[in-house]
Design a protein around this motif. Structure first.
Motif, PDB file in Angstrom:
ATOM      1  N   PRO A  14       0.823  -1.223   0.000  1.00 14.91           N
ATOM      2  CA  PRO A  14       0.000   0.000   0.000  1.00 14.91           C
ATOM      3  C   PRO A  14       0.857   1.274   0.000  1.00 14.91           C
ATOM      4  O   PRO A  14       0.505   2.266  -0.635  1.00 14.91           O
ATOM      5  CB  PRO A  14      -0.817  -0.102   1.286  1.00 14.91           C
ATOM      6  N   ALA A  15       1.996   1.239   0.691  1.00 11.82           N
ATOM      7  CA  ALA A  15       2.869   2.419   0.720  1.00 11.82           C
ATOM      8  C   ALA A  15       3.442   2.687  -0.674  1.00 11.82           C
ATOM      9  O   ALA A  15       3.526   3.838  -1.120  1.00 11.82           O
ATOM     10  CB  ALA A  15       3.979   2.219   1.743  1.00 11.82           C
ATOM     11  N   ALA A  16       3.844   1.621  -1.371  1.00 17.55           N
ATOM     12  CA  ALA A  16       4.399   1.777  -2.723  1.00 17.55           C
ATOM     13  C   ALA A  16       3.334   2.299  -3.691  1.00 17.55           C
ATOM     14  O   ALA A  16       3.605   3.181  -4.515  1.00 17.55           O
ATOM     15  CB  ALA A  16       4.977   0.448  -3.210  1.00 17.55           C
ATOM     16  N   VAL A  17       2.124   1.748  -3.611  1.00 17.12           N
ATOM     17  CA  VAL A  17       1.038   2.194  -4.485  1.00 17.12           C
ATOM     18  C   VAL A  17       0.717   3.660  -4.203  1.00 17.12           C
ATOM     19  O   VAL A  17       0.563   4.471  -5.123  1.00 17.12           O
ATOM     20  CB  VAL A  17      -0.214   1.292  -4.300  1.00 17.12           C
ATOM     21  N   THR A  18       0.628   4.025  -2.920  1.00 13.51           N
ATOM     22  CA  THR A  18       0.355   5.418  -2.555  1.00 13.51           C
ATOM     23  C   THR A  18       1.479   6.335  -3.051  1.00 13.51           C
ATOM     24  O   THR A  18       1.218   7.429  -3.565  1.00 13.51           O
ATOM     25  CB  THR A  18       0.203   5.550  -1.020  1.00 13.51           C
ATOM     26  N   GLY A  19       2.713   5.882  -2.934  1.00 11.17           N
ATOM     27  CA  GLY A  19       3.858   6.663  -3.404  1.00 11.17           C
ATOM     28  C   GLY A  19       3.819   6.863  -4.915  1.00 11.17           C
ATOM     29  O   GLY A  19       4.072   7.966  -5.413  1.00 11.17           O
ATOM     30  N   LEU A  20       3.502   5.806  -5.679  1.00 12.04           N
ATOM     31  CA  LEU A  20       3.419   5.924  -7.143  1.00 12.04           C
ATOM     32  C   LEU A  20       2.288   6.850  -7.563  1.00 12.04           C
ATOM     33  O   LEU A  20       2.457   7.680  -8.475  1.00 12.04           O
ATOM     34  CB  LEU A  20       3.234   4.544  -7.779  1.00 12.04           C
ATOM     35  N   VAL A  21       1.142   6.729  -6.911  1.00 11.65           N
ATOM     36  CA  VAL A  21       0.019   7.605  -7.235  1.00 11.65           C
ATOM     37  C   VAL A  21       0.390   9.059  -6.947  1.00 11.65           C
ATOM     38  O   VAL A  21       0.129   9.966  -7.755  1.00 11.65           O
ATOM     39  CB  VAL A  21      -1.253   7.173  -6.445  1.00 11.65           C
ATOM     40  N   ALA A  22       1.011   9.298  -5.807  1.00 16.26           N
ATOM     41  CA  ALA A  22       1.430  10.659  -5.462  1.00 16.26           C
ATOM     42  C   ALA A  22       2.457  11.180  -6.470  1.00 16.26           C
ATOM     43  O   ALA A  22       2.383  12.337  -6.903  1.00 16.26           O
ATOM     44  CB  ALA A  22       2.008  10.686  -4.049  1.00 16.26           C
ATOM     45  N   TYR A  24       2.844  10.347  -9.711  1.00 15.88           N
ATOM     46  CA  TYR A  24       2.200  10.669 -10.981  1.00 15.88           C
ATOM     47  C   TYR A  24       1.318  11.912 -10.879  1.00 15.88           C
ATOM     48  O   TYR A  24       1.252  12.714 -11.811  1.00 15.88           O
ATOM     49  CB  TYR A  24       1.400   9.472 -11.499  1.00 15.88           C
ATOM     50  N   MET A  25       0.661  12.091  -9.744  1.00 13.65           N
ATOM     51  CA  MET A  25      -0.168  13.289  -9.587  1.00 13.65           C
ATOM     52  C   MET A  25       0.692  14.551  -9.538  1.00 13.65           C
ATOM     53  O   MET A  25       0.391  15.533 -10.212  1.00 13.65           O
ATOM     54  CB  MET A  25      -1.023  13.164  -8.319  1.00 13.65           C
ATOM     55  N   GLY A  28       2.230  15.252 -13.003  1.00 15.16           N
ATOM     56  CA  GLY A  28       1.244  15.871 -13.900  1.00 15.16           C
ATOM     57  C   GLY A  28       1.005  17.328 -13.542  1.00 15.16           C
ATOM     58  O   GLY A  28       0.894  18.189 -14.420  1.00 15.16           O
ATOM     59  N   PHE A  29       0.933  17.604 -12.247  1.00 18.50           N
ATOM     60  CA  PHE A  29       0.718  18.973 -11.788  1.00 18.50           C
ATOM     61  C   PHE A  29       1.888  19.869 -12.193  1.00 18.50           C
ATOM     62  O   PHE A  29       1.688  20.994 -12.673  1.00 18.50           O
ATOM     63  CB  PHE A  29       0.535  18.978 -10.260  1.00 18.50           C
ATOM     64  N   ILE A  30       3.090  19.390 -12.007  1.00 19.26           N
ATOM     65  CA  ILE A  30       4.286  20.169 -12.362  1.00 19.26           C
ATOM     66  C   ILE A  30       4.343  20.411 -13.874  1.00 19.26           C
ATOM     67  O   ILE A  30       4.663  21.512 -14.325  1.00 19.26           O
ATOM     68  CB  ILE A  30       5.556  19.480 -11.837  1.00 19.26           C
ATOM     69  N   ARG A  31       4.014  19.402 -14.666  1.00 14.68           N
ATOM     70  CA  ARG A  31       3.986  19.572 -16.127  1.00 14.68           C
ATOM     71  C   ARG A  31       2.974  20.635 -16.530  1.00 14.68           C
ATOM     72  O   ARG A  31       3.239  21.462 -17.397  1.00 14.68           O
ATOM     73  CB  ARG A  31       3.643  18.246 -16.810  1.00 14.68           C
ATOM     74  N   GLN A  32       1.812  20.586 -15.911  1.00 15.27           N
ATOM     75  CA  GLN A  32       0.776  21.563 -16.223  1.00 15.27           C
ATOM     76  C   GLN A  32       1.237  22.973 -15.848  1.00 15.27           C
ATOM     77  O   GLN A  32       1.036  23.916 -16.606  1.00 15.27           O
ATOM     78  CB  GLN A  32      -0.518  21.221 -15.488  1.00 15.27           C
ATOM     79  N   GLN A  33       1.869  23.124 -14.711  1.00 14.00           N
ATOM     80  CA  GLN A  33       2.379  24.426 -14.285  1.00 14.00           C
ATOM     81  C   GLN A  33       3.424  24.953 -15.262  1.00 14.00           C
ATOM     82  O   GLN A  33       3.402  26.128 -15.638  1.00 14.00           O
ATOM     83  CB  GLN A  33       2.981  24.333 -12.871  1.00 14.00           C
ATOM     84  N   ASN A  34       4.327  24.072 -15.686  1.00 14.82           N
ATOM     85  CA  ASN A  34       5.360  24.472 -16.651  1.00 14.82           C
ATOM     86  C   ASN A  34       4.735  24.870 -17.984  1.00 14.82           C
ATOM     87  O   ASN A  34       5.170  25.836 -18.620  1.00 14.82           O
ATOM     88  CB  ASN A  34       6.372  23.347 -16.852  1.00 14.82           C
TER      89      ASN A  34
END
Length: 170
Positions: A14-22, A24-25, A28-34
């Motif tokens: 669960p920690a790895a899945v939560t880390g991967l989701v975080a 990617y989110m 994506g947010f950083i790409r959008q800001q750039n």
């Protein structure tokens, strides 16, 4: 021992899945800001460069008006009756106007610059052609005016081209 491994996997998965989701989110947010910052900078750059480009097009339109053969003949009077002297004076006037506006090519499109060069060269060539059949400076003036009363000067084509380019810019 198996229980410890299963229990560890139960915590790690669960920690790895939560880390991967975080990851990617945030990625994506950083790409959008750039992307938004890049668009803002591009819009700012266009906003700052538009007045310069418009001024360059204005100057090139004025150049075309100034080298319009009929208008130029009214403005540039012959200093003698010698046809070749007057021809050289007219060509020098066209070249001087051109050199004065040479730097504007940086700000206008290549197509516009090509049209302006073609116009300048066409006018000089036509002046030379008409000078061959003229026996005096006044005769040269009359023959050029007669020729351009029958056909449009190349400056009209260049001016039309410039106006279309400006409409596309705006």
């Amino acid at each position: 021992m198996e229980d410890i491994i299963l229990e560890s996997i139960g915590y790690i998965l669960p920690a790895a899945v939560t880390g991967l989701v975080a990851y990617y989110m945030f990625n994506g947010f950083i790409r959008q800001q750039n992307s938004e910052k890049s668009l803002e900078l591009l819009a700012q750059k266009k906003k700052e460069s538009l007045p310069i480009k418009l001024q360059a097009y204005e100057r090139m339109l004025l150049f075309c008006e100034r080298i319009n053969p009929v208008k130029m003949l009214v403005r540039v009077k012959p200093v003698s009756e010698n046809t070749q002297d007057y021809l050289q004076l007219l060509i020098a006037s066209v070249e001087q106007e051109f050199e004065h506006n040479l730097v504007q090519q940086i700000y206008i499109s290549n197509d516009s610059w090509t049209a302006i060069l073609a116009t300048k060269n066409a006018i000089i060539n036509k002046l030379k052609q008409v000078a061959e059949t003229s026996d005096s400076a006044n005769s040269l003036r009359e023959n050029v005016i007669i020729h351009y009363s029958k056909s449009l000067p190349p400056t009209d084509t260049a001016i039309s081209f410039i106006k279309n380019e400006v409409k596309r810019l705006l």
